[in-house]
Design an enzyme around this catalytic site. Structure first.
Site, PDB file in Angstrom:
ATOM      1  N   LYS A 170      -0.309   6.764   8.596  1.00 23.88           N
ATOM      2  CA  LYS A 170      -0.924   7.918   9.257  1.00 23.88           C
ATOM      3  C   LYS A 170      -1.770   7.406  10.430  1.00 23.88           C
ATOM      4  O   LYS A 170      -2.997   7.413  10.384  1.00 23.88           O
ATOM      5  CB  LYS A 170      -1.788   8.682   8.244  1.00 23.88           C
ATOM      6  CG  LYS A 170      -2.114  10.087   8.656  1.00 23.88           C
ATOM      7  CD  LYS A 170      -3.052  10.774   7.683  1.00 23.88           C
ATOM      8  CE  LYS A 170      -2.427  11.057   6.344  1.00 23.88           C
ATOM      9  NZ  LYS A 170      -3.315  11.887   5.492  1.00 23.88           N
TER      10      LYS A 170
ATOM     11  N   GLU B  43       0.834  -1.196   0.000  1.00 21.76           N
ATOM     12  CA  GLU B  43       0.000   0.000   0.000  1.00 21.76           C
ATOM     13  C   GLU B  43       0.868   1.245   0.000  1.00 21.76           C
ATOM     14  O   GLU B  43       1.969   1.231   0.555  1.00 21.76           O
ATOM     15  CB  GLU B  43      -0.895  -0.037   1.240  1.00 21.76           C
ATOM     16  CG  GLU B  43      -1.868   1.085   1.375  1.00 21.76           C
ATOM     17  CD  GLU B  43      -2.913   1.119   0.285  1.00 21.76           C
ATOM     18  OE1 GLU B  43      -2.552   1.441  -0.867  1.00 21.76           O
ATOM     19  OE2 GLU B  43      -4.083   0.862   0.568  1.00 21.76           O
ATOM     20  N   ASP B  44       0.371   2.320  -0.619  1.00 18.55           N
ATOM     21  CA  ASP B  44       1.118   3.575  -0.593  1.00 18.55           C
ATOM     22  C   ASP B  44       0.965   4.280   0.747  1.00 18.55           C
ATOM     23  O   ASP B  44       1.928   4.720   1.341  1.00 18.55           O
ATOM     24  CB  ASP B  44       0.717   4.494  -1.750  1.00 18.55           C
ATOM     25  CG  ASP B  44      -0.778   4.762  -1.847  1.00 18.55           C
ATOM     26  OD1 ASP B  44      -1.558   4.270  -1.001  1.00 18.55           O
ATOM     27  OD2 ASP B  44      -1.185   5.457  -2.797  1.00 18.55           O
TER      28      ASP B  44
ATOM     29  N   ASP C 288      -2.031  11.311  -4.813  1.00 18.00           N
ATOM     30  CA  ASP C 288      -2.623  12.413  -5.565  1.00 18.00           C
ATOM     31  C   ASP C 288      -3.765  13.083  -4.821  1.00 18.00           C
ATOM     32  O   ASP C 288      -4.257  12.579  -3.816  1.00 18.00           O
ATOM     33  CB  ASP C 288      -3.147  11.902  -6.910  1.00 18.00           C
ATOM     34  CG  ASP C 288      -4.382  11.039  -6.748  1.00 18.00           C
ATOM     35  OD1 ASP C 288      -5.463  11.495  -7.121  1.00 18.00           O
ATOM     36  OD2 ASP C 288      -4.257   9.902  -6.246  1.00 18.00           O
TER      37      ASP C 288
ATOM     38  N   ARG D 203       0.380  13.753  -8.435  1.00 13.58           N
ATOM     39  CA  ARG D 203       0.867  12.378  -8.347  1.00 13.58           C
ATOM     40  C   ARG D 203       2.316  12.249  -8.819  1.00 13.58           C
ATOM     41  O   ARG D 203       3.075  11.447  -8.297  1.00 13.58           O
ATOM     42  CB  ARG D 203      -0.034  11.485  -9.210  1.00 13.58           C
ATOM     43  CG  ARG D 203       0.357  10.041  -9.248  1.00 13.58           C
ATOM     44  CD  ARG D 203      -0.538   9.231 -10.170  1.00 13.58           C
ATOM     45  NE  ARG D 203      -1.948   9.319  -9.876  1.00 13.58           N
ATOM     46  CZ  ARG D 203      -2.582   8.620  -8.937  1.00 13.58           C
ATOM     47  NH1 ARG D 203      -1.906   7.783  -8.186  1.00 13.58           N
ATOM     48  NH2 ARG D 203      -3.866   8.757  -8.742  1.00 13.58           N
TER      49      ARG D 203
ATOM     50  N   ASP E  20      -4.223   5.125   6.001  1.00 13.49           N
ATOM     51  CA  ASP E  20      -4.835   6.322   6.579  1.00 13.49           C
ATOM     52  C   ASP E  20      -5.898   5.890   7.589  1.00 13.49           C
ATOM     53  O   ASP E  20      -5.568   5.399   8.657  1.00 13.49           O
ATOM     54  CB  ASP E  20      -5.416   7.156   5.437  1.00 13.49           C
ATOM     55  CG  ASP E  20      -5.711   8.595   5.807  1.00 13.49           C
ATOM     56  OD1 ASP E  20      -5.984   8.872   6.980  1.00 13.49           O
ATOM     57  OD2 ASP E  20      -5.693   9.450   4.916  1.00 13.49           O
TER      58      ASP E  20
END
Length: 114
Positions: free
Chosen positions: A66, A34-35, A94, A100, A38
């Site tokens: 996060k 995963e980027d 993005d 992005r 959150d």
């Protein structure tokens, strides 16, 4: 390989499976890459979906974590960098398909999305 999205602008919304896995994952050890982790909404849904399909294990690796924003009980086993509860863009992240391609991760100024 899966492609999943849930964001529109700065808000997490309905989870969309753009592309589902092409193989049977029953009995497999799965690593979700995963980027950013959150709220955990998307990853909570995806990990439950994969576990329901009978994976032997399901772990998460994320570039950014996060934790302050977490609303679902999701934890990454491997974390690149913790980030504060700010909207970050660049390096693949993005805002409405913009920013992005920045060659770095930066904080999006609030006036850009207010």
């Amino acid at each position: 390989y899966m492609s999943v999205s849930s964001y529109k602008g700065t808000e997490s919304g309905t989870i969309h499976i753009k592309k589902d896995v092409d193989i049977d994952v029953k009995g497999m050890d799965v690593l979700i890459v995963e980027d950013i982790l959150d709220t955990g909404k998307t990853l909570d849904t995806v990990t439950h979906m994969l576990k329901d399909r009978g994976t032997a294990s399901c772990e998460i690796v994320t570039m950014l974590d996060k934790k302050e924003a977490r609303k679902y009980p999701v934890q990454a086993k491997y974390v690149g960098f913790p980030v504060p509860e700010l909207f970050v863009v660049g390096y693949g992240l993005d805002f409405d398909q913009r920013f992005r391609n920045l060659p770095y991760i930066g904080i999006l100024k609030e006036e850009c999305y207010q």
